[in-house]
Write an enzyme that holds these catalytic residues in place. Structure first.
Site, short mmCIF file in Angstrom:
data_model
loop_
_atom_site.label_atom_id
_atom_site.label_comp_id
_atom_site.label_asym_id
_atom_site.label_seq_id
_atom_site.Cartn_x
_atom_site.Cartn_y
_atom_site.Cartn_z
N LYS A 118 0.69 -1.49 0.03
CA LYS A 118 0.19 0.06 -0.36
C LYS A 118 0.82 1.59 -0.12
CE LYS A 118 -4.99 0.36 1.56
NZ LYS A 118 -5.45 0.88 2.53
N LYS A 199 -7.52 -4.89 -11.44
CA LYS A 199 -8.65 -5.48 -10.77
C LYS A 199 -9.20 -3.70 -10.00
CE LYS A 199 -8.66 -6.15 -5.89
NZ LYS A 199 -8.42 -5.97 -4.43
N LYS A 202 -10.81 1.62 -6.25
CA LYS A 202 -11.36 3.29 -5.94
C LYS A 202 -9.88 3.99 -7.38
CE LYS A 202 -13.00 7.17 -5.21
NZ LYS A 202 -12.73 8.27 -3.72
#
Ligand code: TRP
Ligand code: SF4
Length: 332
Positions: A118, A199, A202
């Site tokens: 991340k 995938k 957002k």
């Protein structure tokens, strides 16, 4: 550690990072809607988790929380059948997180794969914060404070559930058995691709939101990547590598055979194929859109629903927190 509930308990959370999209619906929320019939379910909006990354720009958070609540209800979660609440309404989650932070080695957190991935993904933001490192500790608090039996999640969350068990195990070892160890409930649905073939997410800007209007849905689907080798309609297609075909399988399963045959035989053009798909997706979302329109008429009802949900959740969370504090030697 008595866990003599009549029904097994299920808990899951979702971050309020903007509107929910089709990937959230297919990969998680549709499953939650089924689970609420069989289990003692707790579903919450993880607004504190959202702050671990959105801390520098949280103006949208309030509205995002409300929109996600509307999305969840319009997708079929029923506050009469499950408990729906906002994480930050329960200070118990934060307190449990603090207690768990005392026993969680930093090395366990640095090892969590989502920590590094991340950080790489969200560039241009300082994520070297205490809160971001502790993301999975907060998640463990969310889960263990309800003594959940099952946690429905996607593959990417498995390391967090494993860490939750490790934290629970360590707590029980130090202070006595307080926490039953939860199991993941893997949602065995294929990951829905986004309009660019990656995938649906957002953060990739490739998502179709549940609340997108029919015109927007049509427009977004018209930009979807297809079989890259197919330049002209006369070229034979390979549906197996086409995202549009993936969508057909999910949103119009009965058309799958026809699409596959016509695509492979070069009897179907991609433009027409996408137009047709858009109509099925719009149809699929029609009941959700109707429900949303109704809910938007009385936004106060959403606040009431979340407040009521928090009250119900608090009964259990407060009891577990009390038990944990007593086990640790706090309290009189
Ligand atoms: N980390 C989860 C996600 O991004 C959200 C979440 C927070 C969660 N707390 C949870 C999921 C507890 C399951 C259980 O999807
Ligand atoms: Fe994909 Fe449809 Fe084009 Fe075939 S015809 S490549 S399934 S969009």
């Amino acid at each position: 550690m008595s866990n003599d509930k009549l029904r097994k308990r299920v808990l899951s959370g979702i971050q309020p990072t903007g509107r929910l999209h089709l990937g959230n619906l297919i990969g998680a929320v549709e499953n939650w809607v089924k689970l609420q019939e069989k289990y003692d379910c707790f579903f919450f909006i993880a607004d504190l988790h959202a702050l671990t990354t959105a801390y520098d720009d949280s103006k949208a958070l309030k509205n995002d929380i409300k929109q996600v609540a509307i999305d969840l209800l319009s997708a079929g979660l029923d506050p009469g059948k499950c408990v729906i609440f906002r994480q930050s309404d329960l200070s118990e989650h934060a307190e449990m997180h603090l207690l768990f932070s005392m026993i969680t080695p930093v090395s366990w957190l640095e090892r969590v794969p989502t920590y590094k991935s991340k950080m790489d993904e969200i560039k241009g933001k300082d994520l070297s914060t205490y809160g971001f490192l502790g993301y999975p500790v907060l998640q463990a608090a969310d889960i263990l404070i309800y003594k959940a039996d099952f946690v429905p999640v996607g593959h990417d969350q498995l390391p967090h559930i494993e860490l939750t068990r490790e934290i629970g195990r360590r707590f029980n070892y130090f202070y006595g058995d307080v926490f039953p160890l939860p199991k993941d409930l893997l949602t065995d649905f294929p990951t829905l691709p986004g309009t660019d073939g990656r995938k649906m997410s957002k953060s990739y800007n490739n998502a179709i939101a549940l609340s997108d209007s029919p015109a927007v849905i049509e427009q977004k689907i018209s930009t979807m990547v297809t079989d890259p080798a197919r330049v002209k309609k006369e070229d034979k297609g390979h549906p197996a590598i086409c995202s549009v075909f993936e969508f057909f399988k999910i949103f119009a399963g009965n058309k799958k055979g026809t699409v596959e045959k016509e695509c492979k035989a070069a009897e179907r053009g991609c433009v027409a194929c996408k137009k047709e798909l858009a109509q099925y997706v719009i149809k699929y979302l029609e009941p959700i859109h109707q429900k949303r329109a109704e809910l938007e008429k009385s936004p106060e009802a959403i606040d009431v629903m979340l407040t009521e949900g928090a009250k119900k959740a608090k009964i259990i969370a407060a009891e577990t927190l009390f038990e944990a504090k007593r086990a640790m030697g706090l309290l009189l």
